[in-house]
Structure formats: structure tokens, C-alpha cells
Design a protein around this motif. Structure first.
Motif, PDB file in Angstrom:
ATOM      1  N   ASP B  57      27.607 -45.872  13.842  1.00  0.00           N
ATOM      2  CA  ASP B  57      27.194 -44.392  13.466  1.00  0.00           C
ATOM      3  C   ASP B  57      25.694 -44.181  13.575  1.00  0.00           C
ATOM      4  N   ILE B  58      24.940 -45.098  12.689  1.00  0.00           N
ATOM      5  CA  ILE B  58      23.499 -44.857  12.589  1.00  0.00           C
ATOM      6  C   ILE B  58      22.854 -45.025  13.869  1.00  0.00           C
ATOM      7  N   ARG B  59      23.249 -46.120  14.448  1.00  0.00           N
ATOM      8  CA  ARG B  59      22.671 -46.674  15.843  1.00  0.00           C
ATOM      9  C   ARG B  59      23.012 -45.281  16.798  1.00  0.00           C
ATOM     10  N   LEU B  66      16.352 -40.280  19.840  1.00  0.00           N
ATOM     11  CA  LEU B  66      15.161 -40.880  20.390  1.00  0.00           C
ATOM     12  C   LEU B  66      15.183 -39.833  21.771  1.00  0.00           C
ATOM     13  N   THR B  67      14.019 -39.528  22.247  1.00  0.00           N
ATOM     14  CA  THR B  67      13.956 -38.682  23.565  1.00  0.00           C
ATOM     15  C   THR B  67      13.930 -39.593  24.913  1.00  0.00           C
ATOM     16  N   ASN B  68      13.573 -40.959  24.339  1.00  0.00           N
ATOM     17  CA  ASN B  68      13.614 -41.655  25.855  1.00  0.00           C
ATOM     18  C   ASN B  68      14.921 -42.458  26.034  1.00  0.00           C
ATOM     19  N   SER B  69      15.832 -42.136  25.153  1.00  0.00           N
ATOM     20  CA  SER B  69      16.994 -42.605  25.461  1.00  0.00           C
ATOM     21  C   SER B  69      17.803 -42.290  26.784  1.00  0.00           C
ATOM     22  N   THR B  70      18.450 -43.089  27.313  1.00  0.00           N
ATOM     23  CA  THR B  70      19.092 -43.045  28.641  1.00  0.00           C
ATOM     24  C   THR B  70      20.582 -42.404  28.369  1.00  0.00           C
ATOM     25  N   THR B  71      21.258 -41.766  29.152  1.00  0.00           N
ATOM     26  CA  THR B  71      22.553 -41.240  28.982  1.00  0.00           C
ATOM     27  C   THR B  71      23.570 -42.604  28.710  1.00  0.00           C
ATOM     28  N   ALA B  77      26.536 -46.719  23.233  1.00  0.00           N
ATOM     29  CA  ALA B  77      26.265 -46.605  21.607  1.00  0.00           C
ATOM     30  C   ALA B  77      27.607 -45.973  21.139  1.00  0.00           C
ATOM     31  N   LEU B  78      28.093 -44.783  21.764  1.00  0.00           N
ATOM     32  CA  LEU B  78      29.201 -44.054  21.457  1.00  0.00           C
ATOM     33  C   LEU B  78      30.443 -45.041  21.342  1.00  0.00           C
ATOM     34  N   SER B  79      30.466 -45.716  22.807  1.00  0.00           N
ATOM     35  CA  SER B  79      31.805 -46.489  23.046  1.00  0.00           C
ATOM     36  C   SER B  79      31.756 -47.451  21.879  1.00  0.00           C
ATOM     37  N   PHE B  80      30.671 -47.844  21.460  1.00  0.00           N
ATOM     38  CA  PHE B  80      30.816 -49.063  20.364  1.00  0.00           C
ATOM     39  C   PHE B  80      31.214 -48.566  18.996  1.00  0.00           C
ATOM     40  N   LYS B  81      30.644 -47.387  18.787  1.00  0.00           N
ATOM     41  CA  LYS B  81      31.029 -46.742  17.592  1.00  0.00           C
ATOM     42  C   LYS B  81      32.455 -46.127  17.301  1.00  0.00           C
ATOM     43  N   ARG B  82      33.258 -45.807  18.684  1.00  0.00           N
ATOM     44  CA  ARG B  82      34.491 -45.751  18.732  1.00  0.00           C
ATOM     45  C   ARG B  82      35.142 -47.027  18.373  1.00  0.00           C
TER      46      ARG B  82
END
Lengths: 298, 653
Positions: B57-59, B66-71, B77-82
Motif C-alpha cells: 500500500d505504501i509502495r 512520484l511524477t516520473n512513475s509510468t502507468t 504496484a496496484l496488482s501487487f497490493k491486491r
């Protein structure tokens, strides 16, 4: 020395042992006889400290046994069941007893084990009844306790094994002065093995004597009279059993030979012949007097 | 006995302890492996996956910021959080099952370790060994602790580490969004830690409780089934007894689930059930409890904890002596102590029959407010049939062949009569002195009193007054003095006036009472408690407290006029928002305080419904988040009205 004084044990309010008194000297091979439910196993459990008497005293070498760990280390009890060791291998069983009995002799155990050649690594629940028995007996002997109590110990052993195990016990008695109490329904074995016997019936001691004395005091007489005789005809002697077959009268009598002979001869017998009895026959006639009569059953 | 054959053998208390202990430990190896697996899959597993979840969740949050994060990176990260979340949820379910498993296996291990209590062969095996009672009892107990408690304890230690790690991360992460979340995380992790130790203590008590019950049994079926039934029956009996006493005691008031909390101390199942009830109550109510209601689990309250420890010791000591003096020859019978054949099924029957007997007796006593009007005959018939069936089943478990069936029927009837006697005692006891109890002022941490008269009879007057959870020692003393004056029995002419008292005692106990009072006593009480100080404290005390604790940072203030529609409802109109910077809350309260000096019972009684304004003030609290207060201004409050008028004229938006 084992001393039992006025020991009472109750099961559901009924006396399983009804004030029994016994005295068993050291180094003795004691045979415990009795009908089913006479209290033999109960007595052995009392002596082993498994049961606590409702009243009376149980002492071995002057010490009470129940809850006395140091005293119990001098006693080994083999009961008529071996199911409690089912999950152990023979090695487990040996180590189990070795942990508790400081007198345990590994050397002796190895010697006994080699004689019987039982599987070491198989669980006891795969053993036959006789094999389980052998396993417990060699552990019991190897513990080298001064007292060994066996409840129906030869039950399940084949004739060869009976001889081997019996010899093992005799050797232990010779080597260490072991005192053995041996309950069995096999009177032949007691006859061969024991030097003293006690007969229990309905929780009471019928007799507790040297085997020779027991055998010498009960005997069979074949006799013949002119007139028919009954038990009451024989005054002054203890007739356990009387049977008339044709003109021959068979008497089972308890008492001193000379006194018995004198009493019978007062009735002027035409024939008088003494026949020795086996322990089995003595047991049957003694029990018959107490109302435990096979002829009345069925 | 000859001199030569006599040997003086001393019976040392713990002779051969270590060999016996190691033998038993080896015997309990399967239970140890199972408990170890359960322990591993409980707190450690949950800790790992919940920790992974919060990390994910933190990640995700960092990636999103972060502005330079790609989609693609954010998506990954979202998948891993799920994934982490679903693993955490799965681990919580597995962990819960494993905790139940550990609790059950504590009983199984105890049962197995002390198997010579109900197994004839094991009697020969264990009692023929050269060990005495002390060695056998304590070594067996030590083996149970080693097998059951040590893996559980290690698991709790790992759980503590994870709880601290996770709560620190959560405080930083969620606290950044909202300061109030820090408090929530702190309270939740405190409750989690309390629950872990409650579970451990319940297992500890389970050993003592099971052992005591098993020590009376002589048969495997009885030893395996009856401790479970008794374990369930005891908290039911305890809770029902509390309920019956509470409901049949004049003046007593049920106060939610807290009346059942003492049942946490009397049995392991009770400890777990009450802890679970507390957690559900506390956490289900969410934020409103945090910071306002004590978050201590009932079992960790000193009064209950002392009882639980004491009872656990009594169970162990009882088991020690019951085993010491039991007769081994009775192993094989259902019970080695004969009286138990009546007592143990009787406990089960008591648990079943208490509510039904209560229905009968409460109706006769006319004491319970909650007695239903159902026909008593139906309850009695239901009671007879259900308890009879259960009794027969219990007898079957004991191995009864019903050769003397009439004895079973007699025992069942006797149990029912006994249970009826116990219930009658509870119903007619008048709370065993509870009705007469008035706490001493020094015993009271916080008191609350409400008095009211029948609104319908006095529609034009203000009849109710409350001193709201005061901690002021003088006021508490005044309340307890008033409490002493209340008749502790129901009187004929007192149905219009009620006093409701609530105390939090230093022991943590909550005492709640409600009584009908006479008109004279009502007037006397109102005269004594409607004072300027109490009136102000009651209505404005909390606002003042918030000011003291949080500072006077006001978010929004509005003043509106009130128009009454009927007895209970009003409309607000002409709402005016004031500028917070130009509204001085302290001066506003000062004006109220000045007005309050006029307050007495007469003014209070006659001033009903003369509200003029409704003032709403919202504060920006730092610790617990924003809060709003509504203050009614009445027509006799001249100083307050003057201040508000000035304020509105100056600061109106």
C-alpha cells in the motif's frame, strides 16, 4: 519380604479383596491361584502400588508401596494386557524401562533378546500376543528388580517359549535372588515353577502354603466297604469329595496321612489305596468345597 | 518381617522427574507437531502477509505520488497490493482457524497427557513406574505446557514484533492523511496485543479447567465430551445468572453487554467469548469509541484478572488433590467420584434450564421488566422435554445401559429441581445485596445522574436534568448522598418520577441503577442538583474541556433563530455564519457562566422552550479530528444574548 495384612479392596462397594493376610518370603516363587474374579490381579496391582488398599497394609521390605517411588523401583509388574506398549518398538520399550529402573542391565537384556530374536524396529502392535509377552518379560527381567509380579504372564506363549521364558525366570532367581509372584490358571506351570502357592476365592485366602505341604495334605483314597458310606460316615477327617463307583469309594481328603488312614480304618475298609493328586485336582476339589463346583454348572 | 529384609526407602518428592517428563514429551510428539503448525500459521503468517500488504500500500502510494512513475509501474504496484491484500485476508482466516485449533489441541494434549485418568491400561503403565504423584502430576503438566503453551507463546512473541512493526508503519502512512488515524492505529494494535495474550491465557486456563474436569472422570468418552460441555455451560450459566440477577433486582438496569463481562473470568470459553464480544462491540462502533471508551479487554481489568488467576490456581490445586486421592480401580467407570454423576450432567441441565426457570419465577416474583407474557405451561413443558432428551444423551455418553432407567429419570428430575432452586435463589435474592448497594464517593471515578418526571403530566415544564459523567469529587459525594435517600424497594405512588444513576468504580465496574421516586424526593433532588455549577458543567462543560485540551481553534460558527413547531421539534431560521477570527469562544462561555449564576430549580422548571438561538461551533481538534457542538441560548440568558448580538452585528458574513 512381602507382607499383606488385612488388605481390603472394593469395587463398586463390593469387596474384591476381603481382609486378606499373606506373607511371602524373599527369593520365593509364589504361585497365585484362584477362580475368575477371585482377586489375583487386584492383589498384584496392590503389591505393585497401582491400587491403594481401602484398608489394611501392603508392605514390601517394610515399606508401603503405593505412591512410594523408591520402593516401586524394586518392583516390576507385568499385567495381563500389553496394549499400552502398542506404539513402541522393542528398542523404545527397552529404553523406556531403562530410564526408570536404575538397575536395568543392558547386557542382560541383549542376552535375553538374542535368545528370543524378536524384531527390534517393528511396533509392538504388529507383534502377536505371545511376542508382546516375551518382549515385556525380557524387559522385566533385565530391570533386575528384587520383585517381579507376573499376571497371566505365560498366556499366549507357545510350549517352547514357555520353557524358554520359564528358564529365564529361573536363571534370574538363581542369579539375583529374585522374588516372583506368578498368577496363572495354568496349574501345571505353577506346579512346576513355584515353591509356594496361595489360593484366593471370593477375595479371601483359602490357603497360603508351601507347594509340597499343599500336595501332601490333600490326597485321594480308593477304598471299599461292605455297606454304603457317605461323607458323614468319616468322623474326624476333612473329606472334600466323595464318589461311589460300583463297590469302590473315591475319597478326596485333606489332613495328615496317618490320621486320615486311622479314621478310615475305623470303618474296616476292604481296600485302602492312596493316590497322589496333581495341583489341578487339588484346586478343583478345594474350590468345590467353597461352592465353586463344575458339576453344578451347565 | 526380618531385620535383613527391611529397607528404608525415602519417597523423594520429584523422584525420576526428568525421565518421566521426557517420556511424556515423546508421547505427546504428534500434539506438539500439530500445535507447532498451528502456531506457525497463526500470528507469524498473519504478520508476514499483513506487513506485506501495508508495504504494498505504501509502495503504491509512493508510486502514485512520484511524477516520473509510468502507468505500467503504478499498475504493477496496484496488482501487487491486491495480491498482498488477498493473501493477508486469507492468512487472517487461516490464522483464526489455527488459533481455534491451538485452543482445541490444548484440551486434546491435556486429555492425552493424563490418559491414565480414564484408560485402564495406562493406569497399569503409569502407576507401575517408580514415580510418585508429584512427579507424575507436575511432569505431565510440564509436558502439556511444553507441548501447547510454549509454541503458542513463541507465536505471540512473533505476533508482538509484527504488530509493532505494522502499527509503526500504519501510523506514519495513515497518520499522514489524518492525524486522528494515529489514535485509531494505536488503539487497534493495543487491542490486538491484548487479544493475543487473552488467547494465551485462555489456553492456560483451558489446561487447568480441563484437567479438573477430567480428573473426576474414569472413562474416555466422559473425559473427552464432558469437559467440552462444561466449558461451554459455565459461561452460559454465569452470563445467565448475571442477567437473571440484573433483571430481577429492583433498581438494577441492564447496561448493554458489560453486565456479562464477569463471565470472562470463570472459564476459558467465557474468556474467549467475552473478549470477542468486546472486540466486536468496540471495533464495530468505529471511531466513536476511540478515545472515548476504555479499550481495555475485560480480562485485563484488574478485578476480573484477579478472579481468573485465582480460579486457574484453584482448578490446578483441585485437580492435584482429586488425582491424588482418586481410586485407580474406578477407572473404567464413568466417574471416579460418584457424586460427579449428578453434578456434571446437572451443570449442563442448569445451563439449559436457567432461562426457562427464570421465565417461570420472574413471572411469579413480578420483578423482571422483561418477562414475556407467554404461557408458563409452554415454558415448563419445553423445559421438561428438552432437558430430559439431553440428560438421556449424557447418560448414554457415560455408558449407561438403562437397566435401571427409573434411576436416570430420578436423577434428571432431581437435577431439574436443583436447577429450579438455584434459579429461584437468583430471582428472589434481590441481587444478593446489590439493590442496597451505594458506592462510597472514594470508590467512584465518574458518576452520571439523570432525573426526570412524566413529560405528559408536566408538558409546560422542563422536568429532566442530568449531571453528565462528572469526575468532580464534591458532585460525586452529592450524588451518592442522594442515592442513599432512594427507597430500595418499589412503592405504590412513585410511578411519575425516575432517577437513573451510573457509576464507574475504581475497580472498573460499571454500576447502573434506576428507581421510581416520590414527588417530594424528586423536588428535593432537583433543588439540590440543579445548581449554577452543575447546570453549566452539564451543558457547556464539554465545550470548555475541548477548549482546554485542543485550544480555541474554531472552524465554523453559526447562529440561527429557533421556531418551535410542536413539543419535540423546531425549525431553525435566519442562519448567520460568524467569522471565527472575530468570535471569542472564551468570552462567549464567560457570558454563559455569568448567566448561569441565576440558575436554580425554579428557573429551570419554568424556562422550558424559551430558546432563542441555536449556536453551532465546530472545532478543529488535533488529536481526535473535528467536532461540532450545538448550544441553545434561552431567553433569560441576558449576558449571552448581548454578546451574541454584538458579535452578529460585527462579524456577520
Amino acid at each position: 519380604m512381602i507382607e499383606v495384612k488385612d488388605a481390603v479392596m472394593q469395587f463398586d462397594g463390593k469387596n474384591a479383596l476381603d481382609g486378606i493376610t499373606l506373607s511371602i518370603p524373599e527369593g520365593c516363587a509364589y504361585g497365585l491361584l484362584g477362580s475368575n474374579g477371585a482377586g489375583k490381579s487386584t492383589l498384584l496391582r496392590l503389591l505393585s502400588g497401582i491400587y491403594r488398599p481401602a484398608s489394611g497394609e501392603i508392605r514390601i521390605d517394610g515399606n508401603e508401596v503405593f505412591d512410594n517411588a523408591a520402593m516401586k523401583e524394586r518392583v516390576f509388574f507385568i499385567n495381563d494386557e500389553t496394549a499400552q506398549f502398542n506404539n513402541m518398538t522393542l528398542t523404545d520399550m527397552k529404553n523406556y524401562f531403562k530410564r526408570f529402573y536404575s538397575t536395568f542391565s543392558e547386557e542382560l537384556w541383549q542376552k535375553l533378546y538374542k535368545t528370543l530374536n524378536l524384531p527390534l524396529k517393528k511396533r509392538l502392535n504388529t507383534f502377536s500376543k505371545g511376542m508382546k509377552r516375551q518382549a515385556v518379560v525380557i524387559c522385566g527381567i533385565a530391570c533386575k528388580t528384587p520383585y517381579l509380579f507376573l499376571d497371566e504372564a505365560f498366556d499366549g506363549l507357545d510350549p517352547t517359549m514357555r520353557i524358554i521364558v520359564k528358564q529365564m525366570l529361573i536363571d534370574a532367581m538363581m542369579d539375583t535372588g529374585l522374588t516372583v509372584i506368578f498368577s496363572s490358571h495354568n496349574l501345571g506351570e505353577i506346579d512346576e515353577f513355584c515353591d509356594r502357592v496361595g489360593l484366593l476365592h471370593a477375595g479371601k485366602v483359602v490357603f497360603d502354603r508351601e507347594l509340597d505341604s499343599v500336595k501332601g495334605s490333600v490326597f485321594k483314597i480308593q477304598t471299599a466297604f461292605d455297606a454304603p458310606v457317605t461323607k458323614e460316615s468319616f468322623v474326624g477327617i476333612d473329606v472334600l469329595h466323595i464318589e461311589n463307583i460300583g463297590s469302590i469309594t473315591h475319597l478326596i481328603v485333606r489332613g495328615e496321612r496317618d490320621e486320615v488312614r486311622a479314621a478310615v480304618e475305623k470303618l474296616s475298609p476292604k481296600l485302602y489305596d492312596e493316590v497322589p493328586l496333581s495341583l489341578g485336582e487339588i484346586f478343583i476339589y478345594e474350590m468345590e468345597v467353597l461352592g465353586y463346583d463344575s458339576s453344578k454348572l451347565g | 518381617m526380618t531385620a535383613q529384609s527391611s529397607v528404608n526407602l525415602q519417597n523423594k518428592p520429584f523422584y525420576k522427574f526428568l525421565p518421566y517428563f521426557l517420556t511424556k514429551l515423546r508421547f505427546l510428539r504428534p500434539q506438539m507437531i500439530m500445535t507447532g503448525i498451528f502456531a506457525l500459521l497463526s500470528y507469524p503468517l498473519v504478520g508476514i502477509f499483513v506487513n506485506m500488504w501495508i508495504d504494498a500500500d505504501i509502495r503504491l502510494s509512493e508510486m502514485s505520488a512520484l511524477t516520473n512513475s509510468t502507468t505500467q509501474e503504478i499498475q504493477a504496484a496496484l496488482s501487487f497490493k491486491r495480491l498482498a491484500q488477498s493473501l493477508a485476508e486469507m492468512s487472517i482466516v487461516i490464522g483464526g482457524i489455527c488459533l481455534v485449533g491451538m485452543f482445541v489441541f490444548t484440551f486434546v494434549t491435556t486429555l492425552r497427557s493424563f490418559r491414565y485418568l480414564y484408560n485402564k491400561n495406562a493406569v497399569d503403565m503409569d502407576y507401575a513406574l517408580p514415580v510418585n504423584h508429584n512427579t507424575r502430576f507436575f511432569a505431565d503438566l510440564a509436558a502439556v505446557f511444553t507441548t501447547s503453551i510454549i509454541p503458542h507463546f513463541i507465536s505471540v512473541l512473533v505476533g508482538i514484533i509484527f504488530t509493532n512493526v505494522i502499527s509503526e508503519k500504519a501510523k506514519v502512512f495513515w497518520g499522514a492523511h489524518n492525524a486522528g488515524n494515529v489514535e485509531i492505529v494505536e488503539v487497534v494494535s493495543s487491542i490486538v496485543l491484548q487479544c493475543m495474550f487473552a488467547g494465551l491465557f485462555a489456553c492456560f486456563m483451558q489446561i487447568a479447567f480441563s484437567l479438573l474436569t477430567i480428573s473426576t472422570s474414569g472413562k474416555k468418552a466422559v473425559a473427552a465430551v464432558f469437559p467440552v460441555l462444561i466449558n461451554i455451560a459455565i459461561p452460559i450459566i454465569h452470563a445467565l445468572a448475571l442477567f437473571i440477577i440484573e433483571n430481577n433486582t429492583y433498581g438494577s438496569e441492564t447496561f448493554g453487554d458489560t453486565i456479562y463481562y464477569p463471565a470472562t473470568a470463570t472459564s476459558p470459553v467465557g474468556m474467549l467469548a467475552i473478549s470477542a464480544l468486546f472486540c466486536i462491540n468496540y471495533l464495530a462502533r468505529g471511531r466513536s469509541n476511540i478515545g472515548n471508551v476504555d479499550s481495555t479487554l475485560p480480562i485485563w481489568r484488574v478485578d476480573y484478572l484477579i478472579w481468573a488467576i485465582l480460579l486457574t490456581i484453584i482448578f490446578f490445586v483441585g485437580a492435584y488433590f482429586l488425582i491424588k486421592f482418586r481410586r485407580n480401580e474406578r477407572v473404567g467407570s464413568p466417574y471416579v467420584y460418584k457424586g460427579m454423576s449428578v453434578i456434571i450432567p446437572g451443570i449442563v441441565v442448569l445451563a439449559m434450564s436457567l432461562p426457562m426457570w427464570n421465565m417461570v419465577f420472574a413471572k411469579l416474583a413480578h420483578t423482571s421488566y422483561y418477562t414475556p407474557q407467554n404461557d408458563t405451561v409452554a415454558w415448563v413443558l419445553g423445559l421438561l422435554i428438552s432437558t430430559f432428551i439431553v440428560y438421556i444423551i449424557l447418560e448414554l455418553i457415560s455408558g449407561k445401559a438403562f437397566r435401571k432407567f427409573h434411576l436416570t429419570v430420578a436423577k434428571w428430575a432431581g437435577s431439574l429441581v436443583g436447577c429450579a432452586g438455584i434459579t429461584a435463589l437468583l430471582v428472589f435474592s434481590n441481587g444478593f445485596g446489590k439493590a442496597e448497594f451505594v458506592p462510597a464517593p472514594e470508590q467512584v471515578v465518574r458518576a452520571d445522574v439523570q432525573i426526570w418526571a412524566d413529560y405528559l403530566k408536566y408538558p409546560d415544564n422542563k422536568t429532566d436534568f442530568r449531571i453528565n459523567f462528572t469526575t468532580d469529587k464534591d458532585t460525586i459525594a452529592e450524588i451518592t448522598e442522594l442515592h442513599k435517600k432512594v427507597p430500595k424497594h418499589q412503592t405504590e405512588d412513585t410511578s411519575d418520577y425516575i432517577i437513573l444513576l451510573n457509576y464507574l468504580l475504581t475497580s472498573g465496574e460499571i454500576v447502573t441503577r434506576s428507581y421510581w421516586i416520590s414527588p417530594e424526593l424528586y423536588s428535593e433532588m432537583m433543588t439540590r442538583i440543579v445548581t449554577p455549577k452543575n447546570w453549566y458543567e452539564n451543558i457547556y462543560g464539554e465545550v470548555e474541556q475541548t477548549l482546554k485540551e485542543q485550544g480555541s481553534e474554531v472552524g465554523q460558527i453559526s447562529v440561527s433563530e429557533i421556531e418551535y413547531v410542536d413539543d419535540d421539534a423546531y425549525n431553525t431560521q435566519n442562519k448567520v455564519y460568524l467569522k471565527p477570527s472575530e468570535f471569542d469562544v472564551n468570552r462567549f462561555l464567560e457570558a454563559i457562566r455569568k448567566d448561569s449564576e441565576k440558575m436554580n430549580f425554579e428557573l429551570y422548571w419554568n424556562c422550558n422552550k424559551n430558546y432563542l438561538n441555536r449556536v453551532e461551533i465546530a472545532f478543529q481538534r488535533i488529536k481526535y479530528g473535528p467536532i461540532a457542538y450545538t448550544i441553545f441560548v434561552e431567553d433569560w440568558m441576558e449576558n449571552t444574548i448581548e454578546y451574541l448580538n454584538n458579535c452578529v452585528n460585527v462579524t456577520q458574513n
